[in-house]
Design a protein around this motif. Structure first.
Motif, PDB file in Angstrom:
ATOM      1  N   VAL A 275       0.533  -1.431  -0.107  1.00 50.39           N
ATOM      2  CA  VAL A 275      -0.281   0.672  -0.366  1.00 50.39           C
ATOM      3  C   VAL A 275       0.624   1.284   0.221  1.00 50.39           C
ATOM      4  CG1 VAL A 275      -1.750   1.129   1.234  1.00 50.39           C
ATOM      5  CG2 VAL A 275      -1.829  -1.286   0.992  1.00 50.39           C
ATOM      6  N   ASP A 276       2.122   0.718   0.538  1.00 55.04           N
ATOM      7  CA  ASP A 276       2.760   2.229   0.428  1.00 55.04           C
ATOM      8  C   ASP A 276       3.870   2.798  -0.486  1.00 55.04           C
ATOM      9  OD1 ASP A 276       4.450   4.489   2.671  1.00 55.04           O
ATOM     10  OD2 ASP A 276       5.920   2.853   2.165  1.00 55.04           O
ATOM     11  N   HIS A 277       3.890   1.396  -1.607  1.00 55.03           N
ATOM     12  CA  HIS A 277       4.547   1.411  -2.444  1.00 55.03           C
ATOM     13  C   HIS A 277       3.068   2.097  -3.237  1.00 55.03           C
ATOM     14  CE1 HIS A 277       7.326   0.566  -5.590  1.00 55.03           C
ATOM     15  NE2 HIS A 277       6.449  -0.134  -6.587  1.00 55.03           N
ATOM     16  N   PHE A 278       2.491   1.553  -3.230  1.00 55.35           N
ATOM     17  CA  PHE A 278       1.389   2.592  -4.513  1.00 55.35           C
ATOM     18  C   PHE A 278       0.784   3.608  -4.582  1.00 55.35           C
ATOM     19  CE2 PHE A 278      -2.896   3.390  -4.986  1.00 55.35           C
ATOM     20  CZ  PHE A 278      -3.263   2.991  -6.662  1.00 55.35           C
ATOM     21  N   TYR A 279       0.937   4.080  -3.074  1.00 52.88           N
ATOM     22  CA  TYR A 279       0.796   6.182  -3.055  1.00 52.88           C
ATOM     23  C   TYR A 279       2.108   6.818  -3.239  1.00 52.88           C
ATOM     24  CZ  TYR A 279       0.267   9.565  -0.075  1.00 52.88           C
ATOM     25  OH  TYR A 279       0.950  11.294   0.345  1.00 52.88           O
ATOM     26  N   ARG A 280       3.416   6.341  -3.142  1.00 56.39           N
ATOM     27  CA  ARG A 280       4.526   6.985  -3.737  1.00 56.39           C
ATOM     28  C   ARG A 280       4.158   6.758  -5.139  1.00 56.39           C
ATOM     29  NH1 ARG A 280       9.191   3.976  -2.280  1.00 56.39           N
ATOM     30  NH2 ARG A 280       8.568   1.952  -1.902  1.00 56.39           N
ATOM     31  N   LEU A 281       3.956   5.920  -6.056  1.00 51.91           N
ATOM     32  CA  LEU A 281       3.948   5.993  -6.393  1.00 51.91           C
ATOM     33  C   LEU A 281       2.679   6.445  -7.817  1.00 51.91           C
ATOM     34  CD1 LEU A 281       4.385   2.117  -8.219  1.00 51.91           C
ATOM     35  CD2 LEU A 281       5.675   4.039  -8.649  1.00 51.91           C
ATOM     36  N   LEU A 312      -2.779  -4.150  -7.214  1.00 54.03           N
ATOM     37  CA  LEU A 312      -2.973  -2.736  -7.018  1.00 54.03           C
ATOM     38  C   LEU A 312      -1.930  -2.867  -8.290  1.00 54.03           C
ATOM     39  CD1 LEU A 312      -2.045  -2.476  -3.098  1.00 54.03           C
ATOM     40  CD2 LEU A 312      -4.492  -1.708  -4.452  1.00 54.03           C
ATOM     41  N   THR A 313      -1.180  -3.344  -8.511  1.00 55.25           N
ATOM     42  CA  THR A 313      -0.416  -3.272  -9.719  1.00 55.25           C
ATOM     43  C   THR A 313      -1.322  -2.790 -10.960  1.00 55.25           C
ATOM     44  OG1 THR A 313       1.196  -4.565  -9.429  1.00 55.25           O
ATOM     45  CG2 THR A 313       1.267  -4.310 -11.573  1.00 55.25           C
ATOM     46  N   ASN A 314      -2.700  -3.568 -11.676  1.00 58.35           N
ATOM     47  CA  ASN A 314      -3.625  -3.314 -12.113  1.00 58.35           C
ATOM     48  C   ASN A 314      -4.060  -1.634 -12.179  1.00 58.35           C
ATOM     49  OD1 ASN A 314      -2.824  -5.741 -13.998  1.00 58.35           O
ATOM     50  ND2 ASN A 314      -4.406  -6.691 -12.517  1.00 58.35           N
ATOM     51  N   CYS A 315      -4.686  -1.856 -10.821  1.00 57.95           N
ATOM     52  CA  CYS A 315      -4.812  -0.424 -10.793  1.00 57.95           C
ATOM     53  C   CYS A 315      -3.738   0.984 -10.699  1.00 57.95           C
ATOM     54  CB  CYS A 315      -5.196  -0.341  -8.942  1.00 57.95           C
ATOM     55  SG  CYS A 315      -6.515   0.995  -9.113  1.00 57.95           S
ATOM     56  N   CYS A 316      -2.717   0.772 -10.576  1.00 52.66           N
ATOM     57  CA  CYS A 316      -1.566   1.725 -10.580  1.00 52.66           C
ATOM     58  C   CYS A 316      -1.642   1.928 -12.051  1.00 52.66           C
ATOM     59  CB  CYS A 316      -0.177   1.076 -10.161  1.00 52.66           C
ATOM     60  SG  CYS A 316       0.823   2.917 -10.378  1.00 52.66           S
ATOM     61  N   LYS A 317      -1.113   0.898 -12.911  1.00 53.52           N
ATOM     62  CA  LYS A 317      -1.244   0.652 -14.369  1.00 53.52           C
ATOM     63  C   LYS A 317      -2.328   1.551 -15.326  1.00 53.52           C
ATOM     64  CE  LYS A 317       1.935  -2.696 -15.107  1.00 53.52           C
ATOM     65  NZ  LYS A 317       2.167  -4.501 -15.238  1.00 53.52           N
ATOM     66  N   TYR A 318      -3.548   1.251 -14.380  1.00 52.14           N
ATOM     67  CA  TYR A 318      -5.090   1.125 -15.485  1.00 52.14           C
ATOM     68  C   TYR A 318      -5.865   1.910 -15.497  1.00 52.14           C
ATOM     69  CZ  TYR A 318      -1.875  -2.659 -17.791  1.00 52.14           C
ATOM     70  OH  TYR A 318      -0.943  -3.447 -18.188  1.00 52.14           O
ATOM     71  N   ALA A 319      -5.913   2.175 -14.219  1.00 53.03           N
ATOM     72  CA  ALA A 319      -6.900   2.410 -13.619  1.00 53.03           C
ATOM     73  C   ALA A 319      -7.328   3.860 -13.314  1.00 53.03           C
ATOM     74  CB  ALA A 319      -7.125   1.996 -12.349  1.00 53.03           C
ATOM     75  N   SER A 320      -6.420   4.798 -13.350  1.00 56.07           N
ATOM     76  CA  SER A 320      -5.942   5.956 -12.857  1.00 56.07           C
ATOM     77  C   SER A 320      -7.313   6.378 -11.782  1.00 56.07           C
ATOM     78  CB  SER A 320      -6.420   6.658 -13.797  1.00 56.07           C
ATOM     79  OG  SER A 320      -5.423   6.652 -15.062  1.00 56.07           O
ATOM     80  N   ALA A 321      -7.043   6.012 -10.725  1.00 64.57           N
ATOM     81  CA  ALA A 321      -8.307   6.230  -9.871  1.00 64.57           C
ATOM     82  C   ALA A 321      -8.085   6.765  -8.776  1.00 64.57           C
ATOM     83  CB  ALA A 321      -8.336   3.739  -9.536  1.00 64.57           C
ATOM     84  N   THR A 322      -8.981   7.431  -8.247  1.00 62.73           N
ATOM     85  CA  THR A 322      -8.634   8.366  -7.138  1.00 62.73           C
ATOM     86  C   THR A 322      -8.668   7.809  -6.057  1.00 62.73           C
ATOM     87  OG1 THR A 322     -10.765   8.857  -7.116  1.00 62.73           O
ATOM     88  CG2 THR A 322      -8.844  10.466  -8.441  1.00 62.73           C
TER      89      THR A 322
END
Length: 391
Positions: A275-281, A312-322
């Motif tokens: 989760v922390d890595h996702f936040y930093r990206l 989380l990887t798919n969300c980071c790459k493709y979702a552009s989620a907020t």
């Protein structure tokens, strides 16, 4: 004897020695026949030697086996009734052992029964005995000899059957283990190829895209460097950010290939790291909620970690989620996992190359669980997983 040809594949060397011992006893007792009956011992010795030589034959077809067995019976009857050799019962015992190896199933039993019948016939028609027997004791001698002989050949048949069955079972098991090793090597090879394809796809989708964009921006910055330095500086700053993102994706891909992705951390701490890595990206901090009543087996920890990581990887790459939510809870002997976002979403029917989604399904199926993916265009994505906990 067929035992000689199978001695390397069947543990019967003791029976080979037994055959030679019995033949030696028959030959040693041969002089007794010439003392009791006026018949040349030379023919008897030749008959016994011929019977021993039959042991080197190895018939294969059904008719060859029938002829081989009939020849053995005829030779023994000739030696017992015409040659009047003593201890002819030992030759019948050798015949039983040979045919237990040569024949299968009911044929073995038939030969054993015929051996008993012919032995009884020879005892009834004996004219010469190696020792003196009173006429009133012939019935007792005949019955006792026949009883001992019957029990002996029955025991030999059961013994040889058990030894051959055990050896064949061992050979079958060894062959099965060899095939299993071959299948394991094939599975490992296929798994290696599949993993290479996955890595190639991941590099093509993430790193390849980033490097392509990096190259275009760099060419544009070079062209604008003299004429429009301000725009060139903006492009260079964007290139710096893109380079940092690319390095982060490479780091994430390397972390995915680790043998122990959890790094000996508790599951809660390992997911918090994701989760922390996702936040930093992305700059988006997922809402994390983990409730586990007890420690889980390593297989469950690894599966849950990979499912959350892939989502989380798919969300980071493709979702552009907020907004992203990660929920892991223990409820009614089940582990429920939910990862949801409010991003772009996708059409499940059109996603035919989603190796990550297929990998999640395979991990869930391996633990007898269920997975449900809910997504639509511009409606976000929701991954729901249920893993039963075995007592």
């Amino acid at each position: 004897m067929r035992l000689r040809h199978l001695s390397r594949s069947f543990p019967l060397p003791l029976l080979l020695w037994l055959e030679w011992l019995l033949l030696g006893v028959v030959l040693a007792a041969m002089p007794l026949s010439c003392l009791s009956y006026p018949f040349s011992p030379l023919w008897n010795e030749l008959g016994v030697i011929l019977f021993a030589a039959l042991g080197w034959a190895s018939p294969t077809s059904k008719w060859q086996k029938c002829f081989y067995t009939a020849t053995e019976f005829g030779l023994i009857l000739l030696l017992a009734l015409v040659g009047q050799i003593p201890l002819f019962q030992l030759l019948f015992i050798i015949l039983v052992v040979r045919n237990c190896v040569l024949l299968e199933g009911r044929d073995r039993t038939l030969i054993t029964v015929l051996t008993f019948v012919f032995c009884a016939f020879c005892l009834l028609n004996r004219r010469v005995y190696p020792f003196r027997i009173e006429p009133n004791q012939l019935g007792v001698f005949w019955f006792g000899s026949l009883l001992i002989f019957g029990l002996l050949i029955l025991f030999l048949q059961l013994l040889v059957d058990a030894v051959i069955t055990e050896r064949r079972s061992r050979d079958a098991l060894s062959e099965a283990n060899m095939r299993l090793q071959q299948y394991t090597l094939k599975v490992e090879e296929l798994a290696t190829i599949q993993e290479r394809n996955r890595i190639a796809r991941d590099i093509h989708d993430s790193l390849g895209h980033s490097l392509t964009a990096f190259n275009f921006h760099l060419e544009a910055a070079i062209r604008l460097l003299k004429t429009k330095p301000i725009e060139a500086e903006a492009l260079l700053l964007e290139l710096k950010q893109l380079g940092a993102q690319t390095l982060a994706e490479v780091s994430q891909s390397v972390a995915t290939l680790r043998t122990d992705p959890l790094g000996r951390k508790p599951l809660t701490e390992a997911i918090a790291t994701l989760v922390d890595h996702f936040y930093r990206l992305t700059g988006v901090l997922p809402a994390l909620d983990i409730h586990l009543a007890q420690p889980l087996p390593q297989a469950y920890n690894l599966a849950i970690f990979r499912i959350v990581q892939e989502s989380l990887t798919n969300c980071c790459k493709y979702a552009s989620a907020t907004a992203v939510t990660v929920l892991v809870q223990h409820c009614n002997q089940q582990i429920q996992i939910t990862i949801a976002d409010n991003g772009k979403g996708f059409e499940l029917q059109k996603n035919t190359t989603g190796f990550g989604l297929q990998g999640m399904r395979e991990r869930v199926q391996a633990l007898a669980g269920q997975i449900k993916i809910i997504s639509a265009h511009e409606q976000g994505c929701r991954v729901e997983v249920c893993l039963p906990i075995k007592q």
